[in-house]
Design a protein around this motif. Structure first.
Motif, PDB file in Angstrom:
ATOM      1  N   PRO A  58       6.733  11.626  12.855  1.00 44.50           N
ATOM      2  CA  PRO A  58       7.707  12.713  13.390  1.00 44.50           C
ATOM      3  C   PRO A  58       6.825  13.925  13.346  1.00 44.50           C
ATOM      4  O   PRO A  58       5.950  14.281  12.484  1.00 44.50           O
ATOM      5  N   PRO A  59       7.380  15.011  14.123  1.00 43.84           N
ATOM      6  CA  PRO A  59       6.290  16.159  14.123  1.00 43.84           C
ATOM      7  C   PRO A  59       6.433  16.979  12.536  1.00 43.84           C
ATOM      8  O   PRO A  59       7.404  16.798  12.006  1.00 43.84           O
ATOM      9  N   ILE A  60       5.687  17.809  12.267  1.00 49.38           N
ATOM     10  CA  ILE A  60       5.625  18.490  11.076  1.00 49.38           C
ATOM     11  C   ILE A  60       6.631  19.536  11.224  1.00 49.38           C
ATOM     12  O   ILE A  60       6.561  20.107  12.365  1.00 49.38           O
ATOM     13  N   ASP A  61       7.468  19.785  10.181  1.00 49.75           N
ATOM     14  CA  ASP A  61       8.197  20.603  10.195  1.00 49.75           C
ATOM     15  C   ASP A  61       8.210  21.466   9.053  1.00 49.75           C
ATOM     16  O   ASP A  61       9.224  22.240   8.623  1.00 49.75           O
ATOM     17  N   VAL A  62       7.391  21.326   7.929  1.00 49.44           N
ATOM     18  CA  VAL A  62       7.284  22.125   6.830  1.00 49.44           C
ATOM     19  C   VAL A  62       5.934  22.164   6.409  1.00 49.44           C
ATOM     20  O   VAL A  62       5.113  21.111   6.779  1.00 49.44           O
ATOM     21  N   LEU A  63       5.600  23.219   5.844  1.00 52.59           N
ATOM     22  CA  LEU A  63       4.107  23.485   5.440  1.00 52.59           C
ATOM     23  C   LEU A  63       4.078  24.112   3.922  1.00 52.59           C
ATOM     24  O   LEU A  63       4.956  25.391   4.188  1.00 52.59           O
ATOM     25  N   PHE A  64       3.641  23.969   3.071  1.00 52.37           N
ATOM     26  CA  PHE A  64       3.512  24.540   1.895  1.00 52.37           C
ATOM     27  C   PHE A  64       2.038  24.918   1.318  1.00 52.37           C
ATOM     28  O   PHE A  64       1.196  23.865   1.540  1.00 52.37           O
ATOM     29  N   GLN A  65       1.762  26.164   0.868  1.00 52.32           N
ATOM     30  CA  GLN A  65       0.437  26.551   0.497  1.00 52.32           C
ATOM     31  C   GLN A  65      -0.131  25.459  -0.801  1.00 52.32           C
ATOM     32  O   GLN A  65       0.668  24.821  -1.574  1.00 52.32           O
ATOM     33  N   GLY A  66      -1.363  24.713  -0.379  1.00 55.76           N
ATOM     34  CA  GLY A  66      -1.926  23.916  -1.310  1.00 55.76           C
ATOM     35  C   GLY A  66      -1.197  22.590  -1.311  1.00 55.76           C
ATOM     36  O   GLY A  66      -1.825  21.511  -2.093  1.00 55.76           O
ATOM     37  N   GLN A  67      -0.138  22.104  -0.486  1.00 50.98           N
ATOM     38  CA  GLN A  67       0.270  21.042  -0.620  1.00 50.98           C
ATOM     39  C   GLN A  67      -0.204  19.909   0.683  1.00 50.98           C
ATOM     40  O   GLN A  67      -0.094  20.378   1.772  1.00 50.98           O
TER      41      GLN A  67
ATOM     42  N   ILE B 179       0.779  -1.144   0.136  1.00 49.78           N
ATOM     43  CA  ILE B 179       0.072  -0.001   0.073  1.00 49.78           C
ATOM     44  C   ILE B 179       0.638   1.198  -0.195  1.00 49.78           C
ATOM     45  O   ILE B 179       2.138   1.061   0.514  1.00 49.78           O
ATOM     46  N   THR B 180       0.431   2.252  -0.565  1.00 50.93           N
ATOM     47  CA  THR B 180       1.245   3.485  -0.857  1.00 50.93           C
ATOM     48  C   THR B 180       0.252   5.003  -0.774  1.00 50.93           C
ATOM     49  O   THR B 180      -0.676   4.369  -1.212  1.00 50.93           O
ATOM     50  N   GLU B 181       0.745   5.974  -0.310  1.00 49.75           N
ATOM     51  CA  GLU B 181       0.050   6.967  -0.457  1.00 49.75           C
ATOM     52  C   GLU B 181       0.376   7.686  -1.886  1.00 49.75           C
ATOM     53  O   GLU B 181       1.432   7.448  -2.395  1.00 49.75           O
ATOM     54  N   LEU B 182      -0.641   8.309  -2.333  1.00 49.11           N
ATOM     55  CA  LEU B 182      -0.472   8.939  -3.736  1.00 49.11           C
ATOM     56  C   LEU B 182       0.117  10.557  -3.441  1.00 49.11           C
ATOM     57  O   LEU B 182      -0.644  11.361  -2.808  1.00 49.11           O
ATOM     58  N   ALA B 183       1.004  10.912  -4.391  1.00 48.57           N
ATOM     59  CA  ALA B 183       1.352  12.442  -4.149  1.00 48.57           C
ATOM     60  C   ALA B 183       0.545  13.294  -4.984  1.00 48.57           C
ATOM     61  O   ALA B 183      -0.174  12.821  -5.890  1.00 48.57           O
ATOM     62  N   VAL B 184       0.521  14.465  -4.288  1.00 43.51           N
ATOM     63  CA  VAL B 184      -0.273  15.304  -5.009  1.00 43.51           C
ATOM     64  C   VAL B 184       0.525  16.195  -5.742  1.00 43.51           C
ATOM     65  O   VAL B 184       1.760  16.648  -5.474  1.00 43.51           O
ATOM     66  N   GLN B 185       0.096  16.416  -6.929  1.00 46.82           N
ATOM     67  CA  GLN B 185       0.933  17.154  -8.249  1.00 46.82           C
ATOM     68  C   GLN B 185       0.330  18.660  -7.983  1.00 46.82           C
ATOM     69  O   GLN B 185      -0.413  19.080  -7.560  1.00 46.82           O
ATOM     70  N   ALA B 186       1.209  19.578  -8.821  1.00 46.58           N
ATOM     71  CA  ALA B 186       0.994  20.897  -8.990  1.00 46.58           C
ATOM     72  C   ALA B 186      -0.250  21.062  -9.552  1.00 46.58           C
ATOM     73  O   ALA B 186      -1.075  22.122  -9.202  1.00 46.58           O
TER      74      ALA B 186
END
Length: 824
Positions: A482-491, A128-135
């Protein structure tokens, strides 16, 4: 006599077909691959297959079916499992072993032991795997089919990755693929880099659909699917029930919640582009970068990378700092340290970019990274690292550990170029470096994806991230990742948490993510029902376990308490049924009444290797590097080519660089072309470098009778990059003949139409903007920062009313844009 399908070594291949079933539920995919083996020889066999899987896959099932008998493998400590396999095979029992590479989590080895003559075996692997969100908000599923040899520096232990066996022609087995998609939101469409049968919707609301891969897939590319849902970026939560028989208080016993968040930053923060930062571009210049991408209108890798660097350099904001590194078996930088971005330094860098070649040997990325991290960071200029590579390395985990140890000082954006780029390396660099990963395959243009990552890099850095849970009394949430250390708009950001307590019922809970953005506090919140969902196949639990295992493995490599961490990894892996670096699946046919007699013949099953028409090999030690030109071609044509076999340990790619003058290399094996473009075989005589050339040439005839490239018809030039190349670092253009030529006018036409109230540079910059917004609107993601710089420069000039100037420019260029649409 050989029978059945043959490998490139003229040996029978016992693997005959691979059948894959994919079930996609929202943004999670469950993949079941069945490998059909047949022993068509007259002696018992052991088949070894080293193959790729997605780097973040959680392998959770392994079984084999022989006739009507099914053998379900158990997950055990790896050393114990390997001992059991060896004992079983040596005693003539049928056995199956599946293990993950210790060097790279996207490479697995499957051992099928004691196949009797004429015997069939169907081996099934489920992950099983997560699907990455594209631009473009699509979800990307990739079924890896291409596995390139991994470059291993001298002195390194390559382990499983050194056993990769590959072919560049058609793989000697077939692939069938069926996909079932279901989503809470309607499915808009499904696209692929491969040919698919028509999409079939199973219900009127379009929330379920099926599609099949069209017959005839040749394994010359990874199979990519892009799923488009309506409102795919909506936050969501799934609560999954645990296993009642699991140990008390364990991850598998309690419910687990998976939270999907899509942060939306305030518009006032996102409207301004960052003007600070240290941008370091690290470019793979190994020999394989001279090859072509696949597909129609495919590009040369190194040339596409050079165009991308041009676009990046033109898009950087004034006042930032930058540097460019090239690496192969060695590395070098354009400047001793990062320099301030201005016209002089930009011109100097562009001159060196123009001279870049794929001529630096193997793919040794560790040393340039160490050098970059040894450089002090520049105050008030956050470091942003952009890494471009088409290769794969044998010391992936060592590289990722290095990036992780410096995560506090930079963000890392990674780009995998072409088929077979290591998913473990590319996604790992971005994950450990708090950045974003992109893959460029087929005929995709590199520039749009890179500029999308630049948009992320120019976003303000999020700080002081915290996650708070509001749950009914008696219920607690323990975050397992692990704790969240990055956030990007819309990701998308995923959070896994273990829920503890007795009163879950149908109550509601919420999760709140707080952080600072440009010193402003921001809050995102999601409410969800905490009643567990039944019959989910433990997908959420296993993804959470996979996340915990990867985190523990990373700690183990850098901790003095490695033995206790190893025990924790094995315990969690076995409980969750998810593979790890310290465990392996082992299945033994203990019910067989008759053991296999006689010595086993070992057969290695090859995977497809992405390669150009020529292979380039060199030993790991640079001082021993002998240049060999190895041409893969049908046997009847090899006498016309420079064909040289080398021991597997020496096989690495390098340019076959025997010509004394660069301008004549296009007649040698430096130039590759598909068979359809071969014009003729022509003998090329040239002076030969004597050192190291005796392995490849006997006389002055170099690479005897190599194919020359057919003269391609002149294509219409894409004018975007020529226009961008003329822009100054400040953002303006000059009114000159070069700009006029790109715009399809003469210099006099531009000058005579210039309104009196503006000077030449303002007029030229306005015309460039009008042209971009009119004739290259569909490529705006590529030139958005170039245009922002231009608009900001015009605004800084404090020119009066520009509306009339825009009207004159529209007439001159045959366009219809408004001043407001130009961002001025």
């Amino acid at each position: 006599m050989n029978c059945g399908l043959l490998s490139g070594l003229n040996e029978p291949v016992p693997l005959k077909s691979i059948s894959v079933e994919v079930r996609v539920q929202d943004h999670v995919a469950s993949v079941s691959s069945t490998l059909q083996y047949v022993n068509e020889e007259q002696r018992p066999l052991e088949a070894l297959f080293v193959f790729p899987l997605p780097a973040d896959a959680a392998v959770c099932h392994f079984s084999a079916k022989i006739g009507e008998q099914e053998i379900v493998a158990e997950l055990q400590d790896k050393e114990t499992a390997k001992d059991q396999y060896d004992d079983a095979v040596s005693s003539g029992q049928q056995a199956f072993l599946l293990e993950e590479s210790a060097e790279s989590p996207d490479v697995f080895r499957l051992s099928v032991g004691c196949l009797s003559p004429g015997q069939n075996a169907a081996v099934t692997i489920i992950y099983i795997t997560e699907l990455a969100v594209q631009a473009d908000q699509s979800l990307r599923f990739c079924l890896p089919a291409v596995l390139n040899p991994r470059y291993t520096p001298a002195g390194s232990d390559a382990g499983i990755v050194s056993e990769i066996s590959s072919v560049s022609g058609a793989a000697p087995y077939s692939l069938t693929l069926s996909v079932h998609v279901s989503s809470p939101k309607p499915i808009s469409k499904l696209e692929s880099n491969c040919t698919l049968d028509p999409l079939v919707f199973l219900c009127s609301d379009h929330t379920q659909a099926t599609v099949n891969l069209s017959p005839g897939h040749m394994f010359d590319r990874d199979v990519e699917l892009f799923l488009y849902y309506q409102d795919t970026h909506q936050p969501s939560a799934v609560v999954e029930a645990g296993v009642a028989t699991a140990p008390s208080d364990s991850l598998m016993r309690n419910p687990v919640v998976m939270i999907s968040l899509y942060p939306e930053f305030p518009e006032e923060v996102m409207s301004s582009m960052a003007t600070q930062g240290e941008f370091v571009f690290v470019m793979d210049r190994s020999g394989s970068m001279s090859g072509m991408m696949r597909g129609k209108e495919a590009q040369n890798r190194i040339e596409s990378a050079k165009d991308t660097l041009l676009l990046l350099l033109k898009s950087l904001p004034m006042g930032c700092y930058f540097n460019i590194y090239g690496f192969g078996s060695r590395f070098k930088s354009f400047f001793p340290k990062s320099v301030e971005y201005n016209q002089d330094k930009m011109d100097q860098a562009l001159k060196e970019v123009k001279e870049m070649r794929a001529d630096m040997g193997g793919t040794e990325i560790l040393q340039p990274l160490k050098h970059i991290y040894s450089q002090p960071c520049i105050p008030e200029h956050p470091r942003q690292l952009f890494i471009f590579t088409d290769g794969a390395v044998g010391n992936t985990k060592e590289v990722l550990d290095l990036v992780k140890s410096h995560a506090h000082s930079h963000r890392c954006f990674s780009f995998g170029i072409g088929e077979g780029a290591s998913t473990a390396l590319i996604t790992g660099l971005a994950r450990e470096g708090s950045g974003h990963a992109q893959f460029i395959t087929g005929s995709e243009r590199m520039q749009p994806k890179v500029m999308e990552s630049l948009r992320f890099a120019l976003q303000p850095i999020v700080s002081n991230i915290s996650v708070d849970w509001t749950l009914p009394e008696g219920v607690t949430a323990e975050t397992v990742a692990p704790p969240i250390d990055v956030l990007f708009q819309g990701q998308r950001t995923l959070i896994y948490a273990q829920l503890k307590g007795n009163s879950l019922g149908g109550s509601e809970g919420s999760v709140t993510v707080k952080y600072n953005l440009n010193s402003q506090p921001v809050t995102n919140q999601l409410h969800f029902c905490i009643k567990p969902t039944e019959e989910t196949g433990l997908v959420v639990h296993r993804l959470a376990a996979r996340t915990m295992i990867r985190s523990l493995e990373q700690k183990e490599r850098s901790s003095a308490e490695s033995e206790s961490l190893r025990s924790s990894i094995v315990e969690l892996s076995v409980q969750a049924g998810v593979s790890s670096v310290h465990t392996a699946f082992i299945g033994i046919n203990k019910d067989t009444k008759q053991t296999v007699k006689g010595p086993l013949q070992q057969r290695r099953v090859p995977t497809y290797e992405r390669t150009s028409d020529y292979h380039y090999f060199y030993p790991p030690q640079a001082e021993r590097r002998e240049k060999r030109c190895y041409r893969l071609a049908p046997p009847e044509r090899r006498e016309k080519l420079c064909y040289r076999s080398a021991p597997p340990d020496d096989r690495m790619r390098e340019h076959c660089n025997f010509a004394s003058r660069r301008e004549r290399r296009e007649k040698l094996c430096y130039r590759s072309a598909p068979p359809a473009d071969w014009l003729s075989f022509d003998c090329v005589d040239d002076e030969v470098e004597t050192q190291g050339s005796e392995d490849c040439v006997a006389e002055k005839s170099v690479c005897n009778r190599l194919p020359l490239r057919k003269a391609a018809p002149e294509l219409q030039q894409d004018l975007l990059l020529p226009l961008v190349s003329l822009q100054k670092a400040s953002g303006c253009w000059e009114l000159d003949a070069a700009l006029a030529a790109v715009l399809g006018k003469t210099e006099d036409e531009l000058t005579n139409q210039k309104p009196a109230q503006v000077d030449g540079s303002v007029w030229a910059t306005l015309l460039a903007l009008i042209w971009l917004y009119s004739w290259r609107k569909e490529q705006q993601v590529e030139w958005q920062f170039v245009a922002q710089k231009a608009a900001a420069w015009i605004t800084s000039e404090k020119v009066g009313d520009l509306s009339q100037c825009v009207c004159v420019g529209n007439v001159l260029l045959g366009c219809q844009v408004t001043k407001d649409s130009l961002g001025i």
